[in-house]
Design a protein around this motif. Sequence first.
Motif, short mmCIF file in Angstrom:
data_model
loop_
_atom_site.label_atom_id
_atom_site.label_comp_id
_atom_site.label_asym_id
_atom_site.label_seq_id
_atom_site.Cartn_x
_atom_site.Cartn_y
_atom_site.Cartn_z
N MET A 1 25.60 -25.68 85.13
CA MET A 1 24.91 -24.44 84.79
C MET A 1 25.92 -23.32 84.62
SD MET A 1 21.71 -22.75 86.79
CE MET A 1 20.77 -24.26 86.55
N THR A 2 25.82 -22.56 83.55
CA THR A 2 26.77 -21.50 83.24
C THR A 2 26.17 -20.14 83.53
OG1 THR A 2 27.74 -22.86 81.49
CG2 THR A 2 28.24 -20.51 81.46
N PHE A 3 26.95 -19.30 84.25
CA PHE A 3 26.52 -17.93 84.54
C PHE A 3 27.51 -16.97 83.90
CE2 PHE A 3 25.07 -20.56 88.09
CZ PHE A 3 23.72 -20.26 88.09
N ILE A 4 27.03 -15.79 83.53
CA ILE A 4 27.90 -14.80 82.91
C ILE A 4 28.11 -13.63 83.85
CG2 ILE A 4 27.17 -15.42 80.59
CD1 ILE A 4 25.42 -12.91 80.55
N ASN A 5 29.23 -12.94 83.67
CA ASN A 5 29.53 -11.75 84.43
C ASN A 5 29.14 -10.53 83.61
OD1 ASN A 5 30.38 -10.45 86.68
ND2 ASN A 5 32.49 -11.16 86.61
N TYR A 6 28.56 -9.51 84.26
CA TYR A 6 28.10 -8.33 83.54
C TYR A 6 29.09 -7.18 83.69
CZ TYR A 6 23.53 -10.59 83.27
OH TYR A 6 22.50 -11.46 83.00
N LEU A 7 29.34 -6.48 82.60
CA LEU A 7 30.07 -5.23 82.67
C LEU A 7 29.14 -4.17 83.26
CD1 LEU A 7 31.72 -5.26 79.13
CD2 LEU A 7 32.79 -5.92 81.30
N GLU A 8 29.74 -3.13 83.85
CA GLU A 8 28.91 -2.08 84.45
C GLU A 8 27.94 -1.49 83.45
OE1 GLU A 8 29.60 2.28 86.46
OE2 GLU A 8 30.92 0.65 87.07
N SER A 9 28.39 -1.32 82.21
CA SER A 9 27.55 -0.72 81.18
C SER A 9 26.36 -1.60 80.80
CB SER A 9 28.38 -0.44 79.92
OG SER A 9 28.94 -1.64 79.42
N GLU A 10 26.43 -2.89 81.15
CA GLU A 10 25.36 -3.82 80.80
C GLU A 10 24.33 -4.00 81.92
OE1 GLU A 10 27.78 -6.97 77.98
OE2 GLU A 10 27.96 -7.18 80.16
N ILE A 11 24.63 -3.48 83.10
CA ILE A 11 23.76 -3.73 84.25
C ILE A 11 22.52 -2.85 84.19
CG2 ILE A 11 23.57 -3.49 86.76
CD1 ILE A 11 26.43 -4.48 86.98
N GLN A 12 21.37 -3.49 84.30
CA GLN A 12 20.09 -2.80 84.40
C GLN A 12 19.32 -3.43 85.56
OE1 GLN A 12 18.54 -3.47 80.35
NE2 GLN A 12 18.92 -1.31 79.93
N VAL A 13 18.78 -2.58 86.40
CA VAL A 13 18.15 -3.04 87.64
C VAL A 13 16.64 -2.89 87.57
CG1 VAL A 13 18.00 -2.71 90.14
CG2 VAL A 13 20.21 -2.49 88.99
N SER A 14 15.95 -3.97 87.87
CA SER A 14 14.50 -3.92 88.07
C SER A 14 14.23 -3.89 89.56
CB SER A 14 13.82 -5.16 87.46
OG SER A 14 13.93 -5.16 86.05
N VAL A 15 13.48 -2.89 90.00
CA VAL A 15 13.07 -2.80 91.41
C VAL A 15 11.69 -3.41 91.53
CG1 VAL A 15 12.63 -1.27 93.36
CG2 VAL A 15 14.40 -0.67 91.69
N ILE A 16 11.53 -4.33 92.48
CA ILE A 16 10.23 -5.01 92.67
C ILE A 16 9.71 -4.69 94.06
CG2 ILE A 16 9.08 -7.25 92.79
CD1 ILE A 16 11.15 -8.30 90.80
N ILE A 17 8.54 -4.09 94.11
CA ILE A 17 7.93 -3.69 95.39
C ILE A 17 6.57 -4.37 95.55
CG2 ILE A 17 7.20 -1.75 96.83
CD1 ILE A 17 8.95 0.09 95.17
N PRO A 18 6.46 -5.35 96.45
CA PRO A 18 5.15 -5.93 96.75
C PRO A 18 4.31 -4.90 97.51
CG PRO A 18 6.95 -7.33 97.55
CD PRO A 18 7.53 -6.00 97.23
N ILE A 19 3.04 -4.82 97.18
CA ILE A 19 2.16 -3.83 97.80
C ILE A 19 0.99 -4.53 98.45
CG2 ILE A 19 0.72 -1.80 97.43
CD1 ILE A 19 3.58 -1.22 96.63
N TYR A 20 0.80 -4.27 99.76
CA TYR A 20 -0.42 -4.73 100.41
C TYR A 20 -0.80 -3.72 101.49
CZ TYR A 20 -3.93 -7.40 102.89
OH TYR A 20 -5.12 -7.79 103.47
N ASN A 21 -1.89 -3.00 101.24
CA ASN A 21 -2.41 -2.01 102.19
C ASN A 21 -1.30 -1.08 102.71
OD1 ASN A 21 -4.85 -3.19 101.82
ND2 ASN A 21 -5.01 -4.13 103.84
N ALA A 22 -0.63 -0.44 101.77
CA ALA A 22 0.52 0.41 102.11
C ALA A 22 0.33 1.82 101.58
CB ALA A 22 1.80 -0.20 101.56
N GLU A 23 -0.91 2.31 101.58
CA GLU A 23 -1.22 3.59 100.95
C GLU A 23 -0.41 4.76 101.50
OE1 GLU A 23 -5.30 4.63 101.52
OE2 GLU A 23 -5.33 4.03 103.63
#
Length: 306
Positions: A1-23
Amino acid sequence: MTFINYLESEIQVSVIIPIYNAEYFIERAVYSSINQDFVKEVILVDDNSTDNSLKICFDLEKRLEKIVVLSSCEGKNKGASDARNRGLEKASGNWIQFLDADDELLLGKILNQVSIISNSKKIVPFVVGNSVDVFPGGRKHLNRAFGDPWQGLICSKLGNSCANLFNFQFLKAVNFFDVKMKTSEEYDLMFRVMKLGYLPLFDRNFSTLIHKTQNSLSRDHKNFDLIVENWIGLRLKIRNYLELTDKFSVKYDFYYSVYMGMFHVDYRINFHPSINRIYFLSFKGLLWGKSKLKDYISRHEKISTY
């Protein structure tokens, strides 16, 4: 399996927040993440909340352009791992920041970890961060990761899902979280990633606050049997893998026996036969002695159940 390295300019972050009764906590979590550098989107995954959580999520989506809301029509709570996986299937970023709905990121958390990635010539599967447990009443406990990844994995000292930053390629390669595991799921995930042959880098800052609410503390009590089964079972898998790959050194055997022993003492269960009692007792005698060990049992934070 081949993985690539990202340059700083290419990095984009998705934040994932599970929600359960957290009003009462959602907005704090969202605002702590949405203003971080490199964040492309914040995905709120509602897991069939019965309070006003979903309404708050939709209100945030209307007001903030980076918010994406995923709701469920199945009518039952399926757990954080399932919610995180749903978020991963939707994510468009190449790096992933998980965040629990009652926790928060300090300013600069993601920037610091992206800088570590971009300054490295290695392919990085994830970055390990330190965190601060914040208990009701304001008491705080520092969670400092160990610098040796395998030692940290054995001893529950390899960060946690919120303190770390994950490379999406690697999460996809191991098919995301194992939804059958309701505890220790992030350490199981990191174990499967590390078996691919790549090791994490480390961020020594304490940039994540883990709020120990009364609900989270009571969940730990209710899940006692599951916590014990998953925590011990995962350490046995880690030990077996290290033995099969000729990596299980005297050092790892020592820390395995010490932390497995402390876990068994904390949870008042009989010692597993894989524990080297000589190592555990020597550690006990070296640091505490009988009286200090007794004091440890009564006062010490339980070994992390990650």
